[in-house]
Design a protein around this motif. Structure first.
Motif, PDB file in Angstrom:
ATOM      1  N   GLY A 154      43.139  47.845  38.114  1.00 16.44           N
ATOM      2  CA  GLY A 154      43.610  49.118  38.643  1.00 16.44           C
ATOM      3  C   GLY A 154      44.407  48.930  39.920  1.00 16.44           C
ATOM      4  N   GLY A 155      43.957  48.011  40.784  1.00 16.56           N
ATOM      5  CA  GLY A 155      44.707  47.722  41.998  1.00 16.56           C
ATOM      6  C   GLY A 155      46.067  47.118  41.711  1.00 16.56           C
ATOM      7  N   MET A 156      46.125  46.238  40.714  1.00 19.72           N
ATOM      8  CA  MET A 156      47.399  45.628  40.353  1.00 19.72           C
ATOM      9  C   MET A 156      48.372  46.676  39.831  1.00 19.72           C
ATOM     10  N   VAL A 157      47.884  47.559  38.957  1.00 23.41           N
ATOM     11  CA  VAL A 157      48.750  48.601  38.409  1.00 23.41           C
ATOM     12  C   VAL A 157      49.181  49.570  39.509  1.00 23.41           C
ATOM     13  N   GLY A 158      48.239  49.954  40.363  1.00 24.02           N
ATOM     14  CA  GLY A 158      48.560  50.897  41.424  1.00 24.02           C
ATOM     15  C   GLY A 158      49.564  50.349  42.413  1.00 24.02           C
ATOM     16  N   PHE A 281      48.119  39.445  44.304  1.00 23.11           N
ATOM     17  CA  PHE A 281      46.735  39.116  44.637  1.00 23.11           C
ATOM     18  C   PHE A 281      45.771  39.785  43.656  1.00 23.11           C
ATOM     19  N   ALA A 282      45.956  41.090  43.409  1.00 23.85           N
ATOM     20  CA  ALA A 282      45.066  41.816  42.511  1.00 23.85           C
ATOM     21  C   ALA A 282      45.188  41.307  41.079  1.00 23.85           C
ATOM     22  N   GLY A 283      46.408  40.940  40.664  1.00 27.90           N
ATOM     23  CA  GLY A 283      46.584  40.392  39.324  1.00 27.90           C
ATOM     24  C   GLY A 283      45.843  39.084  39.145  1.00 27.90           C
TER      25      GLY A 283
END
Length: 414
Positions: A154-158, A281-283
């Motif tokens: 979710g962080g990567m998408v956001g 980073f999130a990915g």
């Protein structure tokens, strides 16, 4: 090969658990999506409010303060109303409060609205993790990393979408859109959590019964003092695992709030490229956590903690001290891979040692580190520089690896 009667008995039990797992995964992803949406607009909100680095750090402390206070209360709310109900309530509050920061025009006003945002963020994280612990115990599978993978995804998408729209939408319109998306997702997912109560596995019931019996025995005589000593020792070990969670989550919070500013300010990256830093980073954390169960089965908890902490420390040194944007992005990827499973492992170990109380303690310490890291980076930036401040992430990752090695006997024998 199962008998028909056995299959029929299992289906009613497994189907609700599967639906609960999907619903909780969606809430973890929503949490990461909303938080990342705020993160990528921090440079714009900083410029809008005219805040210095230290003033921004103080404003971000509002997130920390709101979250810590709420985390202390959320456990009681979950006990009274249920972790599923509290998760849904916070799933409404979180998207509503994320729309407030771009409406401010001073550091003080920003800090006040971030206090409300932090309260919602802290509440949903404790409630979701409490619900996830119950579900993991009922499923009898080590799937905790998958929930945290959803948060990272979710962080990567956001942050990825934030990077795409940063040059086209104002922070106000961007975060208002996130509010609408968050409320729709909550409305669609909430009925599943509200219809099905949190599962209570037999192991949990036996543990609670043993705890009650132990308290009664302690009141009857001093001969049970060794058991009390073991309980105190267990609490100490739980705090140690909570410290691992704090060290690693500190890095996640620091990168969330300062990585884009580091690329834009120190390496002169385009705002869109800078916004993609947290997505990298999130990915990487998502990939690491999706493979977390297999990694734990292959390496074990101790080696996962030590190798992850060392990898995260090396990656963060590269990201903080890199001479170019692309080298820094590579460093952020390595950091994400290294830190990916440290938090879930720490929370799982704390839960195995002390049940839900251990999970709550480790989670609170961990998320406290995530939320206290950004303001600490702000102060160190004013004292030294942002690249130097970011090396503190590498230092704490190394500390987590050291603690993981020092507690190797606990990981093996408990």
């Amino acid at each position: 090969m199962n008998k028909p009667g056995t299959v029929n008995a299992d289906v009613p039990r497994s189907a609700p658990l599967t639906r609960l797992r999907i619903a909780l995964t969606v809430f973890f992803a929503l949490d990461g999506f909303v938080f990342a949406g705020w993160v990528v607009r921090i440079p714009a909100v900083k410029a809008q409010t005219g805040a210095s680095a230290s003033q921004l750090g103080l404003a971000l402390l509002g997130v920390s303060a709101g979250a810590v206070v709420t985390m202390m209360l959320t456990g009681r709310l979950c006990s009274r109303f249920g972790s599923h109900t509290v998760t849904v309530a916070c799933g409404v509050l979180l998207p509503l409060t994320v729309a407030l920061p771009p409406l401010t025009h001073s550091p003080l006003a920003l800090g006040l609205v971030l206090l409300a945002f932090g309260a919602a963020y802290g509440g949903i994280n404790v409630a979701m993790n409490s619900a996830a612990v119950d579900l993991v115990a009922a499923l009898r599978r080590p799937v905790m990393p998958s929930f945290h993978a959803a948060f990272s995804l979710g962080g990567m998408v956001g942050s990825g979408l934030g990077g795409l729209v940063a040059g086209h939408l104002s922070p106000t319109r961007h975060l208002l859109a996130i509010t609408v998306i968050g409320l729709v997702v909550t409305a669609v997912t909430a009925p599943t959590l509200l219809r099905h109560p949190a599962p209570a596995p037999p192991e949990r019931q036996r543990a609670e019964r043993r705890s009650t019996e132990q308290r009664g025995a302690e009141q009857r005589g001093a001969e049970h003092a060794p058991a009390t000593g073991r309980a105190r020792g267990t609490r100490g070990i739980v705090l140690v695992f909570g410290l691992i969670a704090l060290c690693t989550a500190y890095g996640e919070g620091a990168l969330a709030d300062w990585s884009a500013l580091h690329l834009e300010q120190d390496l002169h990256a385009h705002p869109g490229v800078a916004a993609a830093s947290y997505a990298c980073f999130a990915g990487a954390m998502t990939i690491g956590r999706l493979s977390g169960t297999a990694l734990l089965e292959r390496l074990g908890r101790t080696r996962t903690l030590v190798a992850g902490g060392a990898t995260g420390a090396a990656g963060m040194l590269l990201g903080a001290l890199a001479p170019s944007v692309w080298v820094a992005l590579v460093g952020f990827v390595i950091t994400g891979l290294g830190l990916a499973n440290l938090f879930p492992v720490a929370v799982e170990r704390a839960g195995a040692l002390a049940g839900p109380t251990g999970v709550a303690a480790a989670s609170t310490l961990g998320y406290g580190g995530m939320l206290l890291g950004p303001p600490a980076i702000g102060f160190m930036t004013d004292w030294f520089s942002l690249p130097a401040a970011l090396t503190s992430v590498a230092l704490l990752a190394a500390v987590a690896a050291t603690i993981g090695f020092a507690t190797r006997r606990v990981a093996v024998t408990e």
